[in-house]
Design a protein around this motif. Structure first.
Motif, PDB file in Angstrom:
ATOM      1  N   GLY A 226       0.779  -1.232   0.000  1.00  0.00           N
ATOM      2  CA  GLY A 226       0.000   0.000   0.000  1.00  0.00           C
ATOM      3  C   GLY A 226       0.808   1.279   0.000  1.00  0.00           C
ATOM      4  O   GLY A 226       0.243   2.372   0.123  1.00  0.00           O
ATOM      5  N   VAL A 227       2.149   1.202  -0.141  1.00  0.00           N
ATOM      6  CA  VAL A 227       2.963   2.420  -0.230  1.00  0.00           C
ATOM      7  C   VAL A 227       2.631   3.114  -1.548  1.00  0.00           C
ATOM      8  O   VAL A 227       2.508   2.464  -2.590  1.00  0.00           O
ATOM      9  CB  VAL A 227       4.468   2.084  -0.160  1.00  0.00           C
ATOM     10  N   SER A 228       2.452   4.432  -1.509  1.00  0.00           N
ATOM     11  CA  SER A 228       2.032   5.171  -2.707  1.00  0.00           C
ATOM     12  C   SER A 228       3.094   5.092  -3.797  1.00  0.00           C
ATOM     13  O   SER A 228       4.293   4.954  -3.531  1.00  0.00           O
ATOM     14  CB  SER A 228       1.767   6.641  -2.370  1.00  0.00           C
ATOM     15  N   ILE A 229       2.654   5.204  -5.052  1.00  0.00           N
ATOM     16  CA  ILE A 229       3.570   5.145  -6.179  1.00  0.00           C
ATOM     17  C   ILE A 229       4.565   6.302  -6.118  1.00  0.00           C
ATOM     18  O   ILE A 229       5.730   6.155  -6.499  1.00  0.00           O
ATOM     19  CB  ILE A 229       2.798   5.149  -7.517  1.00  0.00           C
ATOM     20  N   LYS A 230       4.147   7.459  -5.612  1.00  0.00           N
ATOM     21  CA  LYS A 230       5.046   8.613  -5.496  1.00  0.00           C
ATOM     22  C   LYS A 230       6.161   8.313  -4.498  1.00  0.00           C
ATOM     23  O   LYS A 230       7.336   8.596  -4.750  1.00  0.00           O
ATOM     24  CB  LYS A 230       4.278   9.852  -5.066  1.00  0.00           C
ATOM     25  N   ALA A 231       5.800   7.720  -3.343  1.00  0.00           N
ATOM     26  CA  ALA A 231       6.811   7.401  -2.338  1.00  0.00           C
ATOM     27  C   ALA A 231       7.769   6.335  -2.851  1.00  0.00           C
ATOM     28  O   ALA A 231       8.992   6.441  -2.666  1.00  0.00           O
ATOM     29  CB  ALA A 231       6.140   6.938  -1.046  1.00  0.00           C
ATOM     30  N   VAL A 232       7.238   5.306  -3.507  1.00  0.00           N
ATOM     31  CA  VAL A 232       8.096   4.247  -4.050  1.00  0.00           C
ATOM     32  C   VAL A 232       9.060   4.821  -5.080  1.00  0.00           C
ATOM     33  O   VAL A 232      10.245   4.471  -5.104  1.00  0.00           O
ATOM     34  CB  VAL A 232       7.242   3.121  -4.671  1.00  0.00           C
ATOM     35  N   SER A 233       8.573   5.728  -5.917  1.00  0.00           N
ATOM     36  CA  SER A 233       9.430   6.364  -6.911  1.00  0.00           C
ATOM     37  C   SER A 233      10.576   7.122  -6.246  1.00  0.00           C
ATOM     38  O   SER A 233      11.724   7.060  -6.692  1.00  0.00           O
ATOM     39  CB  SER A 233       8.600   7.308  -7.785  1.00  0.00           C
ATOM     40  N   GLU A 234      10.267   7.829  -5.157  1.00  0.00           N
ATOM     41  CA  GLU A 234      11.300   8.571  -4.435  1.00  0.00           C
ATOM     42  C   GLU A 234      12.296   7.628  -3.777  1.00  0.00           C
ATOM     43  O   GLU A 234      13.508   7.855  -3.815  1.00  0.00           O
ATOM     44  CB  GLU A 234      10.643   9.467  -3.390  1.00  0.00           C
ATOM     45  N   TYR A 235      11.805   6.551  -3.166  1.00  0.00           N
ATOM     46  CA  TYR A 235      12.703   5.599  -2.504  1.00  0.00           C
ATOM     47  C   TYR A 235      13.631   4.919  -3.508  1.00  0.00           C
ATOM     48  O   TYR A 235      14.790   4.625  -3.196  1.00  0.00           O
ATOM     49  CB  TYR A 235      11.902   4.523  -1.766  1.00  0.00           C
ATOM     50  N   GLY A 237      14.638   6.265  -6.324  1.00  0.00           N
ATOM     51  CA  GLY A 237      15.493   7.235  -6.994  1.00  0.00           C
ATOM     52  C   GLY A 237      15.165   7.415  -8.454  1.00  0.00           C
ATOM     53  O   GLY A 237      16.029   7.807  -9.251  1.00  0.00           O
ATOM     54  N   HIS A 238      13.897   7.134  -8.841  1.00  0.00           N
ATOM     55  CA  HIS A 238      13.488   7.347 -10.221  1.00  0.00           C
ATOM     56  C   HIS A 238      13.300   8.840 -10.493  1.00  0.00           C
ATOM     57  O   HIS A 238      12.917   9.593  -9.593  1.00  0.00           O
ATOM     58  CB  HIS A 238      12.181   6.611 -10.515  1.00  0.00           C
ATOM     59  N   ALA A 239      13.532   9.231 -11.732  1.00  0.00           N
ATOM     60  CA  ALA A 239      13.378  10.638 -12.099  1.00  0.00           C
ATOM     61  C   ALA A 239      11.916  11.022 -12.256  1.00  0.00           C
ATOM     62  O   ALA A 239      11.572  12.205 -12.156  1.00  0.00           O
ATOM     63  CB  ALA A 239      14.137  10.924 -13.393  1.00  0.00           C
ATOM     64  N   ASP A 240      11.047  10.033 -12.483  1.00  0.00           N
ATOM     65  CA  ASP A 240       9.645  10.329 -12.801  1.00  0.00           C
ATOM     66  C   ASP A 240       8.751   9.237 -12.226  1.00  0.00           C
ATOM     67  O   ASP A 240       8.939   8.052 -12.545  1.00  0.00           O
ATOM     68  CB  ASP A 240       9.490  10.401 -14.320  1.00  0.00           C
ATOM     69  N   PRO A 241       7.757   9.575 -11.383  1.00  0.00           N
ATOM     70  CA  PRO A 241       6.834   8.570 -10.860  1.00  0.00           C
ATOM     71  C   PRO A 241       6.097   7.830 -11.968  1.00  0.00           C
ATOM     72  O   PRO A 241       5.711   6.674 -11.795  1.00  0.00           O
ATOM     73  CB  PRO A 241       5.854   9.389 -10.000  1.00  0.00           C
ATOM     74  N   GLY A 242       5.910   8.500 -13.124  1.00  0.00           N
ATOM     75  CA  GLY A 242       5.254   7.837 -14.244  1.00  0.00           C
ATOM     76  C   GLY A 242       6.048   6.628 -14.721  1.00  0.00           C
ATOM     77  O   GLY A 242       5.470   5.601 -15.111  1.00  0.00           O
ATOM     78  N   PHE A 243       7.375   6.727 -14.696  1.00  0.00           N
ATOM     79  CA  PHE A 243       8.214   5.591 -15.079  1.00  0.00           C
ATOM     80  C   PHE A 243       8.018   4.447 -14.098  1.00  0.00           C
ATOM     81  O   PHE A 243       7.895   3.281 -14.496  1.00  0.00           O
ATOM     82  CB  PHE A 243       9.682   6.012 -15.122  1.00  0.00           C
ATOM     83  N   THR A 244       7.981   4.753 -12.804  1.00  0.00           N
ATOM     84  CA  THR A 244       7.765   3.727 -11.784  1.00  0.00           C
ATOM     85  C   THR A 244       6.446   3.011 -12.024  1.00  0.00           C
ATOM     86  O   THR A 244       6.361   1.780 -11.944  1.00  0.00           O
ATOM     87  CB  THR A 244       7.763   4.362 -10.385  1.00  0.00           C
ATOM     88  N   LEU A 245       5.404   3.780 -12.329  1.00  0.00           N
ATOM     89  CA  LEU A 245       4.083   3.203 -12.566  1.00  0.00           C
ATOM     90  C   LEU A 245       4.109   2.279 -13.772  1.00  0.00           C
ATOM     91  O   LEU A 245       3.534   1.183 -13.745  1.00  0.00           O
ATOM     92  CB  LEU A 245       3.059   4.320 -12.756  1.00  0.00           C
ATOM     93  N   ARG A 246       4.784   2.704 -14.855  1.00  0.00           N
ATOM     94  CA  ARG A 246       4.821   1.882 -16.061  1.00  0.00           C
ATOM     95  C   ARG A 246       5.564   0.564 -15.832  1.00  0.00           C
ATOM     96  O   ARG A 246       5.194  -0.476 -16.360  1.00  0.00           O
ATOM     97  CB  ARG A 246       5.471   2.654 -17.216  1.00  0.00           C
ATOM     98  N   VAL A 247       6.616   0.612 -15.022  1.00  0.00           N
ATOM     99  CA  VAL A 247       7.430  -0.583 -14.790  1.00  0.00           C
ATOM    100  C   VAL A 247       6.738  -1.563 -13.852  1.00  0.00           C
ATOM    101  O   VAL A 247       6.786  -2.781 -14.053  1.00  0.00           O
ATOM    102  CB  VAL A 247       8.811  -0.191 -14.220  1.00  0.00           C
ATOM    103  N   TYR A 248       6.053  -1.037 -12.826  1.00  0.00           N
ATOM    104  CA  TYR A 248       5.542  -1.916 -11.771  1.00  0.00           C
ATOM    105  C   TYR A 248       4.029  -2.025 -11.714  1.00  0.00           C
ATOM    106  O   TYR A 248       3.500  -2.663 -10.810  1.00  0.00           O
ATOM    107  CB  TYR A 248       6.053  -1.426 -10.408  1.00  0.00           C
ATOM    108  N   THR A 249       3.313  -1.429 -12.675  1.00  0.00           N
ATOM    109  CA  THR A 249       1.850  -1.441 -12.580  1.00  0.00           C
ATOM    110  C   THR A 249       1.285  -2.856 -12.571  1.00  0.00           C
ATOM    111  O   THR A 249       0.253  -3.116 -11.949  1.00  0.00           O
ATOM    112  CB  THR A 249       1.235  -0.627 -13.742  1.00  0.00           C
ATOM    113  N   HIS A 250       1.965  -3.805 -13.243  1.00  0.00           N
ATOM    114  CA  HIS A 250       1.428  -5.170 -13.320  1.00  0.00           C
ATOM    115  C   HIS A 250       1.553  -5.937 -12.010  1.00  0.00           C
ATOM    116  O   HIS A 250       0.933  -6.993 -11.856  1.00  0.00           O
ATOM    117  CB  HIS A 250       2.133  -5.945 -14.445  1.00  0.00           C
ATOM    118  N   VAL A 251       2.352  -5.434 -11.048  1.00  0.00           N
ATOM    119  CA  VAL A 251       2.466  -6.122  -9.760  1.00  0.00           C
ATOM    120  C   VAL A 251       1.650  -5.417  -8.681  1.00  0.00           C
ATOM    121  O   VAL A 251       1.615  -5.879  -7.545  1.00  0.00           O
ATOM    122  CB  VAL A 251       3.939  -6.224  -9.302  1.00  0.00           C
TER     123      VAL A 251
END
Length: 294
Positions: A226-235, A237-251
């Motif tokens: 349940g950690v937010s996508i924004k927090a996961v992106s920051e942890y 070190g991604h440059a863009d939360p959108g990239f994090t979402l695209r990579v991990y949305t299927h999990v």
């Protein structure tokens, strides 16, 4: 010579039917360089690949496959004692391999249960040297009790590397290093440490099971928890939360899964339905039975 932007676009579409987006991009870059040379030689008036009408195929991020917790533990148990804590850092804090290599004593805050990612170890002219993290993005990542205990045990076995304790890229305080007291070299580590650990744990070798799998597993566990996508992106070190979402949305759990979990957490599971209150004037079940159901 007459090459129009529409010709280039049609050509890209044809290539995309049989080649991967990444390979198409590579061909496109080389083709553009050749046309740029033709412009300089006066063979073309302009470079058609620079037209706004030409659009490259979108590159889809490769779907990652996180490991099960049992596989993580099995591989960590096969790592040499001097680098076991390094693996735990990757698996529970999501650091990149080079960031794990670059972790120093001053980057670990045992009181706040945090790890500061201020540097990485990269190969520069073949030598492993300290540098800023990817995208020059320093960050702070929460640390679990497990990783803090592993790091404390590591410090009991091995003193940090000597040198000035700096917040900028440096070797002073380095936690993980070679027997020659040099920063870890990823090529040596992957060949002589990581792959033998995979073999001993019965995990197949290959790109999907590189050390990066620990980072992917950490990210997926954060998201499932349940950690937010924004927090996961920051942890991460991604440059863009959108990239994090695209990579991990299927999990990530679906919105329906989250809705069900929220209600079950609030009201519990398996409760018996409450008996409905009788409607005024309606016969009871006993009366209905006694009268033959009329």
């Amino acid at each position: 010579m007459n090459i129009r932007p529409v010709d280039v676009q049609d050509w890209l579409i044809t290539l995309s039917r049989t080649l991967s987006p990444g390979y198409v991009r590579l061909i496109f870059v080389n083709f553009g360089a050749a046309l740029a040379a033709a412009v300089e030689e006066g063979l073309l008036d302009s470079n058609p690949v620079r037209s706004r009408l030409v659009k490259l195929p979108k590159s889809q991020p490769r779907q990652v496959q996180p490991w099960e917790a049992a596989r993580v533990e099995a591989v960590l148990d096969q790592l040499p004692a001097e680098v076991r804590a390094l693996g735990v850092v990757a698996a529970t804090c999501g650091l990149r391999q080079g960031e794990c290599f670059g972790l120093r004593r001053q980057d670990v805050d045992f009181d706040r249960a945090e790890i500061r990612v201020h540097q990485q170890i990269t190969l520069q002219a073949g030598l492993p040297l300290p540098a800023l993290p990817k995208y020059q993005r320093t960050r702070i990542v929460p640390a679990t009790t497990w990783v803090l205990e592993e790091l404390a045990a590591h410090l009991d076995r091995q003193e940090p590397l000597e040198g000035a304790l700096s917040t900028g890229p440096s070797l002073g305080g380095l936690l993980f290093y070679s027997r020659h007291r040099k920063p870890l070299n990823k090529n040596y580590f992957n060949t002589h440490v990581w792959r033998p650990a995979l073999d001993a744990a019965g995990v197949p070798r290959g790109r999907a099971n590189g050390m990066h799998a620990l980072r992917h597993t950490c990210a997926s566990m954060w998201l499932e928890g349940g950690v937010s996508i924004k927090a996961v992106s920051e942890y991460l070190g991604h440059a863009d939360p959108g990239f994090t979402l695209r990579v991990y949305t299927h999990v990530m759990p679906s919105s329906g899964d989250r809705a069900r979990m929220a209600m079950e957490a609030a009201f519990g599971q398996g409760r018996r339905p409450a008996e409905a209150a009788p409607i005024a004037g309606a016969p009871s079940a006993h009366e209905t039975t006694a009268s033959g159901g009329r």
